[in-house]
Write an enzyme that holds these catalytic residues in place. Sequence first.
Site, PDB file in Angstrom:
ATOM      1  N   CYS A   1       4.687  64.731 -15.573  1.00 42.36           N
ATOM      2  CA  CYS A   1       5.674  63.667 -15.708  1.00 42.36           C
ATOM      3  C   CYS A   1       5.486  63.037 -17.053  1.00 42.36           C
ATOM      4  O   CYS A   1       4.713  63.510 -17.872  1.00 42.36           O
ATOM      5  CB  CYS A   1       5.539  62.655 -14.587  1.00 42.36           C
ATOM      6  SG  CYS A   1       4.160  61.547 -14.855  1.00 42.36           S
TER       7      CYS A   1
ATOM      8  N   ARG B   1       0.049  65.608 -13.828  1.00 42.01           N
ATOM      9  CA  ARG B   1      -0.376  64.798 -12.671  1.00 42.01           C
ATOM     10  C   ARG B   1      -0.719  65.727 -11.526  1.00 42.01           C
ATOM     11  O   ARG B   1       0.081  65.985 -10.627  1.00 42.01           O
ATOM     12  CB  ARG B   1       0.706  63.792 -12.294  1.00 42.01           C
ATOM     13  CG  ARG B   1       0.820  62.795 -13.432  1.00 42.01           C
ATOM     14  CD  ARG B   1       1.661  61.632 -13.204  1.00 42.01           C
ATOM     15  NE  ARG B   1       1.252  60.682 -12.205  1.00 42.01           N
ATOM     16  CZ  ARG B   1       1.894  59.528 -12.040  1.00 42.01           C
ATOM     17  NH1 ARG B   1       2.920  59.227 -12.793  1.00 42.01           N
ATOM     18  NH2 ARG B   1       1.516  58.684 -11.110  1.00 42.01           N
TER      19      ARG B   1
ATOM     20  N   ARG C   1      13.397  52.144 -12.160  1.00 40.71           N
ATOM     21  CA  ARG C   1      12.554  52.751 -11.117  1.00 40.71           C
ATOM     22  C   ARG C   1      11.630  51.694 -10.525  1.00 40.71           C
ATOM     23  O   ARG C   1      11.207  51.827  -9.371  1.00 40.71           O
ATOM     24  CB  ARG C   1      11.695  53.868 -11.722  1.00 40.71           C
ATOM     25  CG  ARG C   1      12.459  55.131 -12.097  1.00 40.71           C
ATOM     26  CD  ARG C   1      11.499  56.217 -12.516  1.00 40.71           C
ATOM     27  NE  ARG C   1      10.308  56.152 -11.686  1.00 40.71           N
ATOM     28  CZ  ARG C   1       9.060  56.289 -12.125  1.00 40.71           C
ATOM     29  NH1 ARG C   1       8.824  56.523 -13.386  1.00 40.71           N
ATOM     30  NH2 ARG C   1       8.041  56.201 -11.310  1.00 40.71           N
TER      31      ARG C   1
ATOM     32  N   LYS D   1       6.512  47.657  -5.736  1.00 46.33           N
ATOM     33  CA  LYS D   1       7.014  49.043  -5.697  1.00 46.33           C
ATOM     34  C   LYS D   1       5.971  49.974  -5.081  1.00 46.33           C
ATOM     35  O   LYS D   1       6.284  50.782  -4.213  1.00 46.33           O
ATOM     36  CB  LYS D   1       7.321  49.505  -7.124  1.00 46.33           C
ATOM     37  CG  LYS D   1       7.554  50.997  -7.246  1.00 46.33           C
ATOM     38  CD  LYS D   1       7.896  51.400  -8.651  1.00 46.33           C
ATOM     39  CE  LYS D   1       6.742  51.919  -9.469  1.00 46.33           C
ATOM     40  NZ  LYS D   1       6.234  53.238  -9.149  1.00 46.33           N
ATOM     41  N   ASN D   2       4.715  49.835  -5.549  1.00 47.29           N
ATOM     42  CA  ASN D   2       3.706  50.809  -5.119  1.00 47.29           C
ATOM     43  C   ASN D   2       3.220  50.591  -3.692  1.00 47.29           C
ATOM     44  O   ASN D   2       2.429  51.382  -3.169  1.00 47.29           O
ATOM     45  CB  ASN D   2       2.531  50.830  -6.103  1.00 47.29           C
ATOM     46  CG  ASN D   2       2.929  51.476  -7.419  1.00 47.29           C
ATOM     47  OD1 ASN D   2       4.024  52.038  -7.538  1.00 47.29           O
ATOM     48  ND2 ASN D   2       2.058  51.408  -8.410  1.00 47.29           N
TER      49      ASN D   2
ATOM     50  N   ASP E   1      -1.166  50.379 -15.273  1.00 46.22           N
ATOM     51  CA  ASP E   1       0.251  50.007 -15.267  1.00 46.22           C
ATOM     52  C   ASP E   1       0.532  48.759 -16.110  1.00 46.22           C
ATOM     53  O   ASP E   1       1.688  48.474 -16.412  1.00 46.22           O
ATOM     54  CB  ASP E   1       0.744  49.764 -13.832  1.00 46.22           C
ATOM     55  CG  ASP E   1       0.905  51.065 -13.065  1.00 46.22           C
ATOM     56  OD1 ASP E   1       0.844  52.142 -13.700  1.00 46.22           O
ATOM     57  OD2 ASP E   1       1.093  51.021 -11.836  1.00 46.22           O
TER      58      ASP E   1
HETATM   59  C1  UD1 Z   1      -0.470  55.454  -8.578  1.00 41.89           C
HETATM   60  C2  UD1 Z   1       0.678  54.524  -8.917  1.00 41.89           C
HETATM   61  C3  UD1 Z   1       0.812  54.382 -10.437  1.00 41.89           C
HETATM   62  C4  UD1 Z   1      -0.523  53.989 -11.064  1.00 41.89           C
HETATM   63  C5  UD1 Z   1      -1.639  54.926 -10.606  1.00 41.89           C
HETATM   64  C6  UD1 Z   1      -3.014  54.510 -11.094  1.00 41.89           C
HETATM   65  C7  UD1 Z   1       2.235  54.760  -7.070  1.00 41.89           C
HETATM   66  C8  UD1 Z   1       3.567  55.235  -6.608  1.00 41.89           C
HETATM   67  N1  UD1 Z   1       1.888  55.040  -8.343  1.00 41.89           N
HETATM   68  O1  UD1 Z   1      -0.121  56.746  -9.098  1.00 41.89           O
HETATM   69  O2  UD1 Z   1       1.795  53.381 -10.705  1.00 41.89           O
HETATM   70  O3  UD1 Z   1      -0.404  54.068 -12.468  1.00 41.89           O
HETATM   71  O4  UD1 Z   1      -1.672  54.972  -9.156  1.00 41.89           O
HETATM   72  O5  UD1 Z   1      -3.298  53.220 -10.688  1.00 41.89           O
HETATM   73  O6  UD1 Z   1       1.517  54.112  -6.342  1.00 41.89           O
HETATM   74  N2  UD1 Z   1      -5.596  62.862 -10.280  1.00 41.89           N
HETATM   75  C9  UD1 Z   1      -6.120  64.134 -10.230  1.00 41.89           C
HETATM   76  N3  UD1 Z   1      -5.971  64.851  -9.066  1.00 41.89           N
HETATM   77  C10 UD1 Z   1      -5.317  64.344  -7.977  1.00 41.89           C
HETATM   78  C11 UD1 Z   1      -4.787  63.045  -8.046  1.00 41.89           C
HETATM   79  C12 UD1 Z   1      -4.951  62.323  -9.219  1.00 41.89           C
HETATM   80  O7  UD1 Z   1      -6.702  64.629 -11.191  1.00 41.89           O
HETATM   81  O8  UD1 Z   1      -5.215  65.043  -6.959  1.00 41.89           O
HETATM   82  C13 UD1 Z   1      -5.699  62.078 -11.539  1.00 41.89           C
HETATM   83  C14 UD1 Z   1      -4.334  61.839 -12.169  1.00 41.89           C
HETATM   84  O9  UD1 Z   1      -3.913  62.924 -12.954  1.00 41.89           O
HETATM   85  C15 UD1 Z   1      -4.539  60.592 -12.970  1.00 41.89           C
HETATM   86  C16 UD1 Z   1      -5.591  59.827 -12.142  1.00 41.89           C
HETATM   87  O10 UD1 Z   1      -6.181  60.786 -11.261  1.00 41.89           O
HETATM   88  O11 UD1 Z   1      -5.074  60.912 -14.240  1.00 41.89           O
HETATM   89  C17 UD1 Z   1      -5.000  58.675 -11.346  1.00 41.89           C
HETATM   90  O12 UD1 Z   1      -4.053  59.167 -10.438  1.00 41.89           O
HETATM   91  P1  UD1 Z   1      -3.713  58.442  -9.060  1.00 41.89           P
HETATM   92  O13 UD1 Z   1      -4.668  57.319  -8.816  1.00 41.89           O
HETATM   93  O14 UD1 Z   1      -3.590  59.506  -8.020  1.00 41.89           O
HETATM   94  O15 UD1 Z   1      -2.281  57.828  -9.380  1.00 41.89           O
HETATM   95  P2  UD1 Z   1      -0.917  58.036  -8.584  1.00 41.89           P
HETATM   96  O16 UD1 Z   1      -1.157  57.923  -7.131  1.00 41.89           O
HETATM   97  O17 UD1 Z   1      -0.225  59.224  -9.107  1.00 41.89           O
END
Ligand code: UD1
Length: 417
Positions: free
Chosen positions: A116, A121, A398, A22-23, A306
């Site tokens: 979410c 996030r 999802r 998925k990711n 995950d």
């Molecule tokens: C992606 C995955 C999700 C997985 C996660 C962590 C997809 C579609 N989703 O989510 O399944 O659980 O990686 O491996 O690929 N953060 C900030 N600021 C930002 C961005 C992130 O503070 O601008 C924080 C987030 O709140 C969270 C952490 O960083 O606590 C990890 O987020 P991130 O690695 O960005 O995860 P996603 O890309 O949302």
Amino acid sequence: MSSFIVNGGKRLSGEAEVQGAKNSALPILAATVLTKGENVLFNCPRLSDVDASLRILRFLGCEAKEQGEAVIVKSDNLSDSEIPERLMREMRGSIVFLGALLARTGRARLSFPGGCELGPRPIDLHLKALRKMGAKISERHGVIECKADKGLRGAKINLSFPSVGATENIILAAALAEGTTTIINAAREPEICDLCDFLNESGAKIYGSGEGVIVIDGVQELSGASHDIIPDRIEAATLMAAAAITAGEITLRGVIRNHLSSIIPLFEEMGCETGFKNGDMSFSAPQKLRAVPLIRTMPYPGFPTDAQALLMAVAAVCGGTTVFAENIFENRFKHVDGLMRLGADIHVQGRVAVVNGVNELYGARVEATDLRGAASLIVAALRAEDKTEVNGIEYLERGYDGLELVLSSLGADVRKL
Ligand code: UD1
């Protein structure tokens, strides 16, 4: 609202093929926005999040369809750079369209993804990086408006945390930017490598994916490509958890061992045995599992957040105590309520959960509140005595392509209502 009815106590056995990741599929579908010509994606899982991405692509003016085993996308006639709120709301991962649209059209307008089910996030790292690449960004009334009238330019970007989404957005933006972009402390997840492989097959110049520093030399244009999406390591972990909790013995086809290098040792510590041959993984579990004392979620190559809920379901019946430390998301223990209704003994304090293994779980009616939490409740239900009803299956869909069919083919008694 759909639900799963699970009659627990069946030992899993047999073979299953792991679905596409998925990711990987979601950022690769967003990446097709950058290309001209036909993209053919094989091994793309049939998920509601993939459907949501296809709807966004069609709204933007791209041709996007499922054809036999493949998903085909053609973005030559892309005509819009705005994604309406109703489509953004369907899937948080849609934020990855930001970098792609900005690079392709010099504009992007979409609603803020907001919080979410896993807690807040933020996307501050995404926006800071795009600003550094020359985008003018305004955030008003929940709408993000980005402009790069003179195009994006390469930049040196130092991420304070290796965010998966931010790394993907920067890669997408940089692929067509002028000059070179360097991402320091980039996310190293296999799905990032898959995105870079797809883009390189389309003509991009991206180096170092899978390492902490990624260098992207912007190119003028990208063509369509044919690409096989990598297997989903989290679906593999789900099936391993399902086999472990039922003392099962299964073979998973199409597994990439390295992608599971932080997960396999934990199952082995519990007493499970694994073997690899030609991309197939054999997995067998003993009658009584041993507790792993500490499981900490970390960015890749550490143990993935995950898979935390999945391992917690298994820990619930291990002999001994397991402490889980959730280091990635603020609010990722929502499956605990459901697991406790099934008889698990779990105590949560902030980002730490202490699981004291019990001998048996008992069927009950439980509510899923997020994707992996739903899978965790189903894993626990496979072990629970009598009938369990898991509601909120729309979360599960999802990220899983017919999980009830896969589990049934392995001998579980699961049906969808
Ligand atoms: C992606 C995955 C999700 C997985 C996660 C962590 C997809 C579609 N989703 O989510 O399944 O659980 O990686 O491996 O690929 N953060 C900030 N600021 C930002 C961005 C992130 O503070 O601008 C924080 C987030 O709140 C969270 C952490 O960083 O606590 C990890 O987020 P991130 O690695 O960005 O995860 P996603 O890309 O949302």
